[in-house]
Design a protein around this motif. Sequence first.
Motif, PDB file in Angstrom:
ATOM      1  N   ARG A  54      -8.273  -6.474   2.694  1.00 20.19           N
ATOM      2  CA  ARG A  54      -7.525  -7.432   1.849  1.00 20.19           C
ATOM      3  C   ARG A  54      -7.808  -7.172   0.371  1.00 20.19           C
ATOM      4  O   ARG A  54      -6.899  -7.171  -0.456  1.00 20.19           O
ATOM      5  CB  ARG A  54      -7.914  -8.866   2.203  1.00 20.19           C
ATOM      6  N   ARG A  76      -6.085  -4.024  -0.834  1.00 25.63           N
ATOM      7  CA  ARG A  76      -4.648  -4.252  -0.982  1.00 25.63           C
ATOM      8  C   ARG A  76      -4.361  -4.989  -2.290  1.00 25.63           C
ATOM      9  O   ARG A  76      -3.476  -4.607  -3.060  1.00 25.63           O
ATOM     10  CB  ARG A  76      -4.128  -5.059   0.208  1.00 25.63           C
ATOM     11  N   LEU A  77      -5.130  -6.025  -2.578  1.00 21.21           N
ATOM     12  CA  LEU A  77      -4.910  -6.801  -3.802  1.00 21.21           C
ATOM     13  C   LEU A  77      -5.229  -5.965  -5.042  1.00 21.21           C
ATOM     14  O   LEU A  77      -4.532  -6.062  -6.051  1.00 21.21           O
ATOM     15  CB  LEU A  77      -5.744  -8.081  -3.778  1.00 21.21           C
ATOM     16  N   ASP A  78      -6.285  -5.135  -4.972  1.00 14.34           N
ATOM     17  CA  ASP A  78      -6.624  -4.260  -6.107  1.00 14.34           C
ATOM     18  C   ASP A  78      -5.485  -3.288  -6.404  1.00 14.34           C
ATOM     19  O   ASP A  78      -5.129  -3.071  -7.569  1.00 14.34           O
ATOM     20  CB  ASP A  78      -7.907  -3.464  -5.824  1.00 14.34           C
ATOM     21  N   SER A  79      -4.921  -2.704  -5.349  1.00 15.46           N
ATOM     22  CA  SER A  79      -3.838  -1.737  -5.574  1.00 15.46           C
ATOM     23  C   SER A  79      -2.606  -2.444  -6.143  1.00 15.46           C
ATOM     24  O   SER A  79      -1.892  -1.887  -6.979  1.00 15.46           O
ATOM     25  CB  SER A  79      -3.486  -0.997  -4.278  1.00 15.46           C
ATOM     26  N   LYS A  80      -2.366  -3.705  -5.705  1.00 14.20           N
ATOM     27  CA  LYS A  80      -1.240  -4.467  -6.258  1.00 14.20           C
ATOM     28  C   LYS A  80      -1.473  -4.748  -7.750  1.00 14.20           C
ATOM     29  O   LYS A  80      -0.537  -4.651  -8.556  1.00 14.20           O
ATOM     30  CB  LYS A  80      -1.070  -5.799  -5.511  1.00 14.20           C
ATOM     31  N   LYS A  81      -2.721  -5.067  -8.098  1.00 15.49           N
ATOM     32  CA  LYS A  81      -3.032  -5.338  -9.513  1.00 15.49           C
ATOM     33  C   LYS A  81      -2.853  -4.074 -10.362  1.00 15.49           C
ATOM     34  O   LYS A  81      -2.324  -4.127 -11.463  1.00 15.49           O
ATOM     35  CB  LYS A  81      -4.463  -5.875  -9.653  1.00 15.49           C
ATOM     36  N   ARG A  82      -3.337  -2.931  -9.823  1.00 17.94           N
ATOM     37  CA  ARG A  82      -3.183  -1.664 -10.556  1.00 17.94           C
ATOM     38  C   ARG A  82      -1.709  -1.333 -10.768  1.00 17.94           C
ATOM     39  O   ARG A  82      -1.291  -0.916 -11.836  1.00 17.94           O
ATOM     40  CB  ARG A  82      -3.873  -0.528  -9.807  1.00 17.94           C
ATOM     41  N   ARG A  83      -0.903  -1.511  -9.713  1.00 15.15           N
ATOM     42  CA  ARG A  83       0.521  -1.212  -9.785  1.00 15.15           C
ATOM     43  C   ARG A  83       1.204  -2.136 -10.797  1.00 15.15           C
ATOM     44  O   ARG A  83       2.045  -1.710 -11.583  1.00 15.15           O
ATOM     45  CB  ARG A  83       1.143  -1.389  -8.395  1.00 15.15           C
ATOM     46  N   SER A  84       0.800  -3.400 -10.773  1.00 15.09           N
ATOM     47  CA  SER A  84       1.361  -4.375 -11.712  1.00 15.09           C
ATOM     48  C   SER A  84       1.029  -3.987 -13.153  1.00 15.09           C
ATOM     49  O   SER A  84       1.887  -4.055 -14.039  1.00 15.09           O
ATOM     50  CB  SER A  84       0.802  -5.755 -11.394  1.00 15.09           C
TER      51      SER A  84
END
Length: 142
Positions: A119, A122-130
């Motif tokens: 989890r 997943r959240l870290d990669s979403k933050k990086r992408r954002s």
Amino acid sequence: MAGELIVSRSLVIPAAELSERFSRSSGPGGQGVNTADSRVELSFDVAASKALPEHLRARALERLAGRLVDGVLTIAASEFRAQLANREAARERLAALLRQAIAPPPPARRATKPSRGARERRLDSKKRRSATKQTRRRPDLS
């Protein structure tokens, strides 16, 4: 060749429960197509079969419901020029179909939850992408 049909090690369909019909084929064969009855229709009455145990018969009837006509499963084979080859092809297809229909259902899936680490990743990669997309935006000119 006109003997019993071996579906699996534990299931053998006796020849008396199979019926074959022959007709003219539309497949390869040249002028011979017009004279030789090389097309084979192999029928097996699943509903009235004594060879199938009750639980397997019920499973087969349920899974083959779309292919059955009054409880009878019919396979047609006309891909070969020779009647003997078409008979063999029809028998193989019938055996494969029955094998698939009486196979036990797969075990039920056990629901699992993603791990804490998964989890977080997943959240870290979403933050990086954002953040990456944020840097691509036009600056606000207000």
